[in-house]
Design an enzyme around this catalytic site. Structure first.
Site, PDB file in Angstrom:
ATOM      1  N   GLU A   1      -5.445 -47.849  -2.909  1.00  0.00           N
ATOM      2  CA  GLU A   1      -5.963 -49.226  -2.951  1.00  0.00           C
ATOM      3  C   GLU A   1      -6.253 -49.694  -1.526  1.00  0.00           C
ATOM      4  OE1 GLU A   1      -3.221 -51.668  -5.148  1.00  0.00           O
ATOM      5  OE2 GLU A   1      -3.348 -50.407  -6.908  1.00  0.00           O
TER       6      GLU A   1
ATOM      7  N   ARG B   1       1.749 -49.653 -11.241  1.00  0.00           N
ATOM      8  CA  ARG B   1       1.325 -49.172  -9.930  1.00  0.00           C
ATOM      9  C   ARG B   1       0.511 -47.916 -10.174  1.00  0.00           C
ATOM     10  NH1 ARG B   1       2.606 -53.442  -8.233  1.00  0.00           N
ATOM     11  NH2 ARG B   1       4.087 -53.948  -6.581  1.00  0.00           N
TER      12      ARG B   1
ATOM     13  N   HIS C   1      -6.301 -54.873  -8.366  1.00  0.00           N
ATOM     14  CA  HIS C   1      -4.868 -55.213  -8.267  1.00  0.00           C
ATOM     15  C   HIS C   1      -4.687 -56.731  -8.115  1.00  0.00           C
ATOM     16  CE1 HIS C   1      -0.659 -53.715  -6.907  1.00  0.00           C
ATOM     17  NE2 HIS C   1      -0.569 -54.841  -7.588  1.00  0.00           N
TER      18      HIS C   1
HETATM   19  P1  NAP Z   1      11.413 -55.781 -14.666  1.00  0.00           P
HETATM   20  O1  NAP Z   1      11.744 -57.051 -15.348  1.00  0.00           O
HETATM   21  O2  NAP Z   1      12.416 -55.158 -13.766  1.00  0.00           O
HETATM   22  O3  NAP Z   1      10.978 -54.729 -15.797  1.00  0.00           O
HETATM   23  C1  NAP Z   1      10.787 -53.375 -15.553  1.00  0.00           C
HETATM   24  C2  NAP Z   1      10.981 -52.606 -16.844  1.00  0.00           C
HETATM   25  O4  NAP Z   1      10.661 -51.246 -16.605  1.00  0.00           O
HETATM   26  C3  NAP Z   1      12.417 -52.666 -17.376  1.00  0.00           C
HETATM   27  O5  NAP Z   1      12.366 -52.942 -18.723  1.00  0.00           O
HETATM   28  C4  NAP Z   1      12.924 -51.258 -17.145  1.00  0.00           C
HETATM   29  O6  NAP Z   1      13.803 -50.813 -18.159  1.00  0.00           O
HETATM   30  C5  NAP Z   1      11.637 -50.463 -17.241  1.00  0.00           C
HETATM   31  N1  NAP Z   1      11.812 -49.164 -16.586  1.00  0.00           N
HETATM   32  C6  NAP Z   1      12.242 -48.892 -15.330  1.00  0.00           C
HETATM   33  N2  NAP Z   1      12.297 -47.568 -15.136  1.00  0.00           N
HETATM   34  C7  NAP Z   1      11.904 -46.994 -16.291  1.00  0.00           C
HETATM   35  C8  NAP Z   1      11.761 -45.650 -16.737  1.00  0.00           C
HETATM   36  N3  NAP Z   1      12.057 -44.635 -15.918  1.00  0.00           N
HETATM   37  N4  NAP Z   1      11.331 -45.432 -17.995  1.00  0.00           N
HETATM   38  C9  NAP Z   1      11.063 -46.459 -18.824  1.00  0.00           C
HETATM   39  N5  NAP Z   1      11.179 -47.756 -18.475  1.00  0.00           N
HETATM   40  C10 NAP Z   1      11.596 -48.011 -17.224  1.00  0.00           C
HETATM   41  O7  NAP Z   1      10.091 -55.948 -13.782  1.00  0.00           O
HETATM   42  P2  NAP Z   1       8.805 -56.865 -14.053  1.00  0.00           P
HETATM   43  O8  NAP Z   1       8.958 -58.162 -13.369  1.00  0.00           O
HETATM   44  O9  NAP Z   1       8.481 -56.830 -15.497  1.00  0.00           O
HETATM   45  O10 NAP Z   1       7.704 -56.023 -13.219  1.00  0.00           O
HETATM   46  C11 NAP Z   1       7.451 -54.693 -13.542  1.00  0.00           C
HETATM   47  C12 NAP Z   1       6.485 -54.045 -12.565  1.00  0.00           C
HETATM   48  O11 NAP Z   1       5.172 -54.528 -12.773  1.00  0.00           O
HETATM   49  C13 NAP Z   1       6.712 -54.309 -11.077  1.00  0.00           C
HETATM   50  O12 NAP Z   1       7.747 -53.516 -10.539  1.00  0.00           O
HETATM   51  C14 NAP Z   1       5.363 -53.984 -10.479  1.00  0.00           C
HETATM   52  O13 NAP Z   1       5.290 -52.610 -10.142  1.00  0.00           O
HETATM   53  C15 NAP Z   1       4.395 -54.294 -11.608  1.00  0.00           C
HETATM   54  N6  NAP Z   1       3.591 -55.508 -11.320  1.00  0.00           N
HETATM   55  C16 NAP Z   1       2.256 -55.393 -11.188  1.00  0.00           C
HETATM   56  C17 NAP Z   1       1.489 -56.523 -10.926  1.00  0.00           C
HETATM   57  C18 NAP Z   1       0.011 -56.436 -10.790  1.00  0.00           C
HETATM   58  O14 NAP Z   1      -0.575 -57.266 -10.095  1.00  0.00           O
HETATM   59  N7  NAP Z   1      -0.638 -55.492 -11.433  1.00  0.00           N
HETATM   60  C19 NAP Z   1       2.105 -57.763 -10.771  1.00  0.00           C
HETATM   61  C20 NAP Z   1       3.478 -57.830 -10.915  1.00  0.00           C
HETATM   62  C21 NAP Z   1       4.221 -56.694 -11.184  1.00  0.00           C
HETATM   63  P3  NAP Z   1      15.334 -51.297 -18.300  1.00  0.00           P
HETATM   64  O15 NAP Z   1      15.270 -52.784 -18.485  1.00  0.00           O
HETATM   65  O16 NAP Z   1      15.803 -50.593 -19.499  1.00  0.00           O
HETATM   66  O17 NAP Z   1      15.995 -50.920 -17.014  1.00  0.00           O
HETATM   67  C1  GLV Z   2       2.327 -57.181  -7.647  1.00  0.00           C
HETATM   68  O1  GLV Z   2       1.794 -56.142  -7.830  1.00  0.00           O
HETATM   69  C2  GLV Z   2       3.755 -57.381  -7.689  1.00  0.00           C
HETATM   70  O2  GLV Z   2       4.498 -56.387  -7.762  1.00  0.00           O
HETATM   71  O3  GLV Z   2       4.172 -58.549  -7.611  1.00  0.00           O
END
Ligand code: NAP
Ligand code: GLV
Length: 327
Positions: free
Chosen positions: A264, A235, A283
């Site tokens: 955005e 983000r 995005h």
């Molecule tokens: P997820 O499986 O919950 O993974 C998030 C990771 O971030 C976990 O490994 C978590 O660590 C780590 N984390 C959380 N807080 C942290 C901190 N303070 N310091 C270091 N690491 C930290 O989520 P995901 O499905 O991979 O998605 C992650 C994020 O990607 C979403 O929340 C969203 O903001 C973003 N995203 C962006 C797009 C886009 O279009 N650009 C699309 C989808 C998602 P732990 O496992 O150790 O708790």
């Molecule tokens: C997109 O940014 C998502 O969080 O799914």
């Protein structure tokens, strides 16, 4: 039952919902002044959509609300504590978008390292009139060190592609160590500063939370190698954008690939748009036809379950479900 649908709900899903519910769909409106939105909010049993800021103030204006179904995995747009206090369920769409977002992150790594958009422009604008010199070269991706901050679902999918596809060495930083990733991708846990100092590519893919807000700023960019490439797919708020601009202009890092921004759609006077060594995307990490449809379908399933007394598959605040059902 009444549903308020907000932006980015794919048409087939919207049409299916309309068969069973009274649905009002809103796009490109001012949520504080649009009279139809205000009326619909007053009557809504459920909300489905992408990025609607669900704040205490909005909830005060939604007295019948039972569930908010986000069409995204990230839910930094929701005041989850406030929703929980009011016994309103909140859901998201994890998992189904993981591979699509990881593909895009690899795309940004390749595009920045090999300067693909810049050189595409070079060819199309008629500048390719003699043989190339080193001023057009990029840097290698394969066999380099990739530092992933946020080794969750998407972080793992990025590591898989980078390690098995590009022979990259994987460093990672998360709140907890990930033994499975260490085994599957030979990944090495690093504290944040060491990861920033050692990685050739730094890829940020954490959720936006109180802890990650502004996680990467001036000090962190200065720790990175002068040849490092920074990728943000999390983000916009997880970095200090002005500090990134300064780091790029002062050549403290080599380049950046960005899918997300503090504001955005991006402000047209944002200096990032003037820098050659920045690749920007709107995005669009999860936005393939297939995945957007699956996200809308999953969000609709979450919504319908919640409205019909069944446990939604992706509850963010399961306490609410327990409370409602133990009454
Ligand atoms: P997820 O499986 O919950 O993974 C998030 C990771 O971030 C976990 O490994 C978590 O660590 C780590 N984390 C959380 N807080 C942290 C901190 N303070 N310091 C270091 N690491 C930290 O989520 P995901 O499905 O991979 O998605 C992650 C994020 O990607 C979403 O929340 C969203 O903001 C973003 N995203 C962006 C797009 C886009 O279009 N650009 C699309 C989808 C998602 P732990 O496992 O150790 O708790
Ligand atoms: C997109 O940014 C998502 O969080 O799914």
């Amino acid at each position: 039952m009444k549903i308020l649908a907000y932006e980015r709900v794919e048409k087939p899903v919207l049409n299916a919902l309309k068969k069973h519910y009274n649905v009002c769909f809103f796009k490109n409106i001012d949520i504080n002044s649009d009279p139809n939105f205000i009326q619909s909010l007053k009557e809504a049993d459920g909300i489905i959509g992408l990025g609607l800021p669900v704040t205490r103030d909005l909830l005060d204006r939604a007295p019948n609300l039972k569930i908010v179904s986000n069409v995204s995995v990230g839910y930094n747009n929701l005041d989850v504590d406030e929703l929980t206090k009011r016994n309103i369920m909140a859901t998201n769409t994890p998992g189904i978008l993981t591979d699509t977002v990881a593909d895009m992150a690899l795309g940004l790594i390749l595009a920045t390292a090999r300067r693909i958009p810049e050189l595409d422009h070079y060819v199309k604008s008629g500048q390719w009139i003699e043989s190339l010199t080193e001023e057009h070269y990029g840097i290698d991706v394969h066999h380099k060190k990739l530092g992933i901050i946020g080794m969750g679902r998407i972080g793992n999918a990025i590591a898989k592609r980078a390690h098995h596809g590009f022979d990259m060495e994987i460093l990672y930083h998360s709140r907890t160590k990930k033994t499975e990733a260490e085994e599957r991708f030979n990944a090495t846990y690093k504290d944040l500063d060491d990861l920033l100092k050692e990685a050739d590519f730094v890829c940020l893919i954490t959720p936006l939370t109180k802890e990650t807000e502004g996680l990467i700023g001036k000090r962190e960019f200065q720790l990175m190698k002068k040849t490092a490439i920074f990728i943000n797919a999390s983000r916009g708020g997880t970095i200090v954008e002005q500090d990134l601009i300064a780091a790029l202009k002062n050549k403290e890092i080599l380049a950046a690939g960005l899918d997300v921004f503090e504001q955005e759609p991006i402000n047209l006077d944002n200096e990032l748009l003037t820098l050659k060594n920045v690749v920007t995307l709107p995005h669009i990490g999860s936005s393939s036809y297939e995945t957007e449809l699956k996200m809308s379908q999953l969000a609709a399933q979450n919504l319908e379950n919640g409205l019909n007394g069944k446990r939604p598959p992706n509850l963010i605040n399961p306490d609410v479900w327990e409370k409602i059902n133990n009454k």
